[in-house]
Structure formats: C-alpha cells, structure tokens
Design an enzyme around this catalytic site. Structure first.
Site, mmCIF file in Angstrom:
data_model
loop_
_atom_site.group_PDB
_atom_site.id
_atom_site.type_symbol
_atom_site.label_atom_id
_atom_site.label_comp_id
_atom_site.label_asym_id
_atom_site.label_seq_id
_atom_site.Cartn_x
_atom_site.Cartn_y
_atom_site.Cartn_z
ATOM 1 N N LYS A 142 0.839 -1.201 0.000
ATOM 2 C CA LYS A 142 0.000 0.000 0.000
ATOM 3 C C LYS A 142 0.875 1.254 0.000
ATOM 4 O O LYS A 142 0.625 2.205 -0.749
ATOM 5 C CB LYS A 142 -0.944 -0.006 1.217
ATOM 6 C CG LYS A 142 -2.065 -1.028 1.067
ATOM 7 C CD LYS A 142 -2.819 -1.296 2.367
ATOM 8 C CE LYS A 142 -3.814 -2.434 2.184
ATOM 9 N NZ LYS A 142 -4.503 -2.828 3.421
ATOM 10 N N GLN A 147 -4.318 -1.663 9.639
ATOM 11 C CA GLN A 147 -4.257 -2.987 9.010
ATOM 12 C C GLN A 147 -4.860 -4.040 9.954
ATOM 13 O O GLN A 147 -4.465 -4.161 11.097
ATOM 14 C CB GLN A 147 -2.793 -3.335 8.673
ATOM 15 C CG GLN A 147 -2.632 -4.628 7.900
ATOM 16 C CD GLN A 147 -3.286 -4.586 6.510
ATOM 17 O OE1 GLN A 147 -3.161 -3.598 5.788
ATOM 18 N NE2 GLN A 147 -3.982 -5.652 6.141
ATOM 19 N N ASP A 189 -10.846 2.948 4.436
ATOM 20 C CA ASP A 189 -11.191 1.525 4.298
ATOM 21 C C ASP A 189 -12.710 1.331 4.248
ATOM 22 O O ASP A 189 -13.186 0.243 3.935
ATOM 23 C CB ASP A 189 -10.611 0.718 5.472
ATOM 24 C CG ASP A 189 -9.339 -0.020 5.073
ATOM 25 O OD1 ASP A 189 -9.161 -0.275 3.863
ATOM 26 O OD2 ASP A 189 -8.532 -0.337 5.968
#
Ligand code: NAD
Length: 290
Positions: A52, A96, A119
């Site tokens: 990412k 994460q 997200d």
C-alpha cells in the site's frame, strides 16, 4: 475466455490518479496523504502494508507508516488515531487488520473519523453505502467494481452469487451488486457457511464472487458455462518447492474455471491489485472531500 487482469485494470486507475496528483503539485498544492497503522509483524499484514505504501509513492501520494508492538495498549492506538484525525495534513487513515486479540477492532474502527475512513469500515460509512449515498466503499468490493467497469462486464439483471458475508468483502459486495449503479442491478444471493445447496446456487449464477478463504473451493461443476468468476481468496498454502515456502491460493480452482467461465480473475494478479486501486481512489476522495 477473458482473464480479468488486475495489473492492467489497476494500472489504468493509478495512471489516472497520478495525473491528478501531478496537477495538484503543478498548482503548488499538497498531495493526498495516507497514514497506515500496523500492529505486530504478521507476515501477510507486513506485505499488504508495504504494498500500500509503495503504491502511494507510485501515485504521487504521501504516506506514513506507524508501527506498534504486538502488545501495544489499546489506549495508545486510540491516541494515535485521534492525533491523525486532528492532523490536517492526513487525509486517510488505515489500520491494518487483523489486530491482536486484546484490542477491540470495532473500537479502533469507530475511532477513525468517518471523513478519513478510507477503508470504509466505519458504521457511518457502511450506513451510507447501504443507503446508496456517496461514501468510502470498502477497498476490495470497490476494486471489484472498478475491475467490472474497466472490462465492461455487463451486470444489469444478472444473477450474482457472493460467497462469504464478512464486513470487509462479502456483505458490502452483495450490497453494491444489488445497488442501482452501473456495475450493479444484479439479483444477488449471498451465501455463507450455513448455506444449503451451495453447489446448485452457484451453478445457476451469471456472476460469482468467491470470498470465503478456502483454497480451490469453487470447482468447474459449480460454474455455469459463460459465467464471470471473481476470486477474492488469498490463502498462504505451504509448499516446500516455493521460494518463500508457501504459495498464494485463491478460492477458485482456476484450471477448471477457465474451461467453463467467460471471464476469470487470476490469483495472484487479480482482485488483490484492485483492492489497492480502491484504497488509493478512496484516499483521493478523502483529500477532495466526500
Ligand atoms: P472471513 O473469514 O471474515 O469470512 C469468510 C466468510 O466465508 C464467512 O462469512 C463464512 O460464513 C464464509 N464461509 C466460510 N466457509 C464457507 C463455506 N465452506 N461455504 C460457504 N461460505 C463459507 O474472510 P474475509 O475477510 O471476507 O476474506 C475472505 C478471503 O478473501 C480470504 O482468503 C482473505 O484472505 C481474502 N481477502 C482478499 C482480499 C484481496 O484484496 N484480494 C481482501 C480481503 C480478503
């Protein structure tokens, strides 16, 4: 048979974003900034976060990585999120997952300001998605929509089956495919571990999104001739002959699928790359504002 190549589709998304960041730089403005939080040193999570960050750089975004020990206190993590929420130079915040067991994932997700929740896991953004409002779509389903768009896959009126009902993939995917959007308007069946006759349900589907995490689960006999197959699964399967000691396996038996389907995503090189494209698009969206 069309291979839905994530390399090609994600490159197109990233090229478009790069043009936008170059225009921002030329105008003397700052570029979008993604802050990633990583707790512990799980191999897969390390790989995802590194990828990412690398993709941010390639797209002209800024990125910063905040690492915490696996035993970090939940309160420390929440403080860090609060600081990033308040930082005007940070547009998107990503934590994460999965997190260690002593940390509440829902508390952490809800601590992220909805306007920086790239997200798309915050309940406010999930609610907006359900209502068809402008929002941050979770990166993996968003990436799949971008892929369907790139390859001009017709979805309107089709029977779609989504296998898996997680909050990050299956559930939002089923909502998107049933929504009144260009890559939606499907009649959707969502399957899970208690679904009966899964084989028959899949065999009647025009589009299947397999997101359960069971390698090679979807076999040729479950695929209608001409169906479109989207493989979300990423499982590390031990293999002594592989350099790293494991191979990445999808949820679809690829060799069998390509004999029946009209289009299939490969693993690796399919949905995983589109997930990053979805995340980058969300970060640009956070920069611009919803
Ligand atoms: P999860 O474990 O949270 O959910 C799995 C879902 O599959 C559950 O809803 C469960 O009911 C269902 N399921 C499990 N076994 C089943 C069975 N035998 N029959 C029918 N349904 C069954 O998983 P997740 O986080 O949604 O991830 C699913 C897979 O996708 C994993 O392999 C994960 O690594 C992968 N993944 C890939 C990406 C990507 O970018 N490509 C992103 C996220 C997750």
């Amino acid at each position: 048979m069309l291979i839905l190549d994530g390399k090609i589709a994600s490159a197109a998304v990233k090229a478009d974003l790069l043009l936008q960041t170059q225009a921002l730089k030329a105008a003397g403005k700052r570029t979008p900034h993604l802050a990633a939080i990583l707790v512990g040193s799980n191999g897969a999570s390390e790989t995802y976060v590194a990828s990412k960050v690398k993709n941010c750089e390639e797209t002209g975004f800024e990125s910063s990585l905040y690492r915490f020990d696996v035993n970090v206190d939940e309160s420390i993590l929440l403080q860090q999120i609060e600081a990033l929420n308040k930082d005007p130079k940070v547009d998107g915040i990503l934590v994460q997952l999965p997190l260690p067991k002593h940390i509440s994932e829902s508390k952490v997700i809800e601590a992220i300001h909805p306007a920086k929740d790239v997200d798309g896991f915050h309940p406010v953004n999930v609610g907006r998605l359900v209502q068809g409002l402008n929002t941050f779509i979770p990166a993996t389903p968003y990436g799949i929509i971008l892929m369907l768009e790139y390859f001009n896959i017709e979805t309107k009126g089709k029977n779609a089956v989504v296998i898996g009902r997680s909050n990050i993939v299956g559930r939002p995917m089923s909502i998107l495919l049933s929504s009144n959007i260009p890559q939606g308007n499907c009649t959707v069946t969502i399957c899970h571990s208690h679904t009966k006759n899964l084989k028959e349900i899949c065999a009647g589907a025009d589009i299947i999104v397999a997101a359960l995490g069971v390698p090679n689960f979807l076999t040729g006999d479950m695929i209608k001739p001409g169906a479109v197959i989207i493989d979300v699964g990423i499982t590390r399967v031990e293999d002594a002959t592989a350099k790293k000691g494991f191979r990445i396996k999808g949820d679809v038996n690829y060799e069998e699928a390509i004999l029946k389907a009209s289009a299939v995503t490969p693993v690796p090189g399919g949905v995983g790359l589109m997930t990053i494209a979805g995340l980058l698009k969300n970060t640009m969206k956070a920069y611009i504002g919803l």
